[in-house]
Design an enzyme around this catalytic site. Structure first.
Site, PDB file in Angstrom:
ATOM      1  N   ASP A 135       0.828  -1.196   0.000  1.00  0.00           N
ATOM      2  CA  ASP A 135       0.000   0.000   0.000  1.00  0.00           C
ATOM      3  C   ASP A 135       0.870   1.256   0.000  1.00  0.00           C
ATOM      4  O   ASP A 135       1.683   1.439   0.886  1.00  0.00           O
ATOM      5  CB  ASP A 135      -0.891  -0.015   1.248  1.00  0.00           C
ATOM      6  CG  ASP A 135      -1.699   1.267   1.365  1.00  0.00           C
ATOM      7  OD1 ASP A 135      -2.192   1.744   0.330  1.00  0.00           O
ATOM      8  OD2 ASP A 135      -1.830   1.775   2.478  1.00  0.00           O
ATOM      9  N   ARG A 137      -0.620   4.459  -0.784  1.00  0.00           N
ATOM     10  CA  ARG A 137      -1.469   5.602  -0.502  1.00  0.00           C
ATOM     11  C   ARG A 137      -1.252   6.105   0.925  1.00  0.00           C
ATOM     12  O   ARG A 137      -1.317   7.304   1.195  1.00  0.00           O
ATOM     13  CB  ARG A 137      -2.925   5.165  -0.681  1.00  0.00           C
ATOM     14  CG  ARG A 137      -3.906   6.256  -0.483  1.00  0.00           C
ATOM     15  CD  ARG A 137      -5.297   5.772  -0.879  1.00  0.00           C
ATOM     16  NE  ARG A 137      -6.285   6.688  -0.351  1.00  0.00           N
ATOM     17  CZ  ARG A 137      -6.785   6.588   0.866  1.00  0.00           C
ATOM     18  NH1 ARG A 137      -6.422   5.610   1.653  1.00  0.00           N
ATOM     19  NH2 ARG A 137      -7.669   7.463   1.286  1.00  0.00           N
TER      20      ARG A 137
END
Ligand SMILES: [Zn+2]
Length: 203
Positions: A135, A137
């Protein structure tokens, strides 16, 4: 991308912090959280005047199973407590708490991954088997929060070189790295070993 929504003083066993809540403006979504939020929300725990250089900082992703339910499959609760204790002892620092489960895959999928791990996969293989990747983000969200708090550079508490690189590429100045080792249990040693060999963690 992320805006300050509310804040208040928050006395804790590690000192009197200021809790600041941020919203992304996005609905929580199926992957966001274990607590059923209408909007995606993230949190900063702030102690002292953090506008400036060399701020002791931890970027932490929420872990419902570890922090609330007391799971020993990971060390998230001990890491969270240790970070708040170190900030409390120093009298200045920020803990960015990203409300997301299982490195962003959501609670339901995290528990599916646990099932796969019990069938012999490690944590990375289990996430890949479910179709999820790392991830990125979260680094942008953390960078946005640190920018909003006027943190100019951080002394980052982490064992994860990729977290340093990810935050730096999101615009955070990491002036120092402080190891953040809290030990392991018989339940978490396989998970932590996989984080070392597959994800490059230092401890
Ligand atoms: Zn955990």
């Amino acid at each position: 991308m992320i805006t300050r929504y509310s804040e208040a003083r928050l006395p804790t066993s590690h000192g009197e912090f200021r809790v600041v809540v941020y919203r992304t403006g996005q609905p929580g979504g199926a992957d966001a959280t274990a607590v059923g939020l209408a909007h995606e929300e993230h949190v900063a725990m702030v102690l002292g005047d953090v506008a400036g250089e060399g701020v002791l900082t931890r970027v932490h992703s929420s872990c419902f199973t570890g922090e609330v339910l007391g799971s020993l499959r990971c060390d998230c609760r001990a890491q969270l407590d240790a970070a708040l204790a170190r900030i409390g002892a120093e009298g200045r620092g920020v803990l960015v708490y990203l409300v997301q489960e299982g490195r962003g895959i959501g609670l339901g999928n995290k528990v599916r991954a646990y099932q796969l791990q019990d069938a012999g996969h490690d944590t990375v293989e289990a996430n890949l088997a479910l179709g999820f990747d790392a991830d990125h983000r979260s680094y942008d969200l953390a960078a946005g929060i640190l920018r909003d708090l006027a943190v100019a550079s951080v002394r980052l508490m982490t064992n994860n070189p990729k977290k340093i690189a990810g935050l730096e590429s999101a615009g955070v100045v990491v002036s120092a790295h402080e190891s953040h080792w809290v030990g392991e249990t018989s339940h978490s040693e396989g998970y932590l070993a996989a984080k070392r060999t597959k994800l490059g963690h230092l401890a």
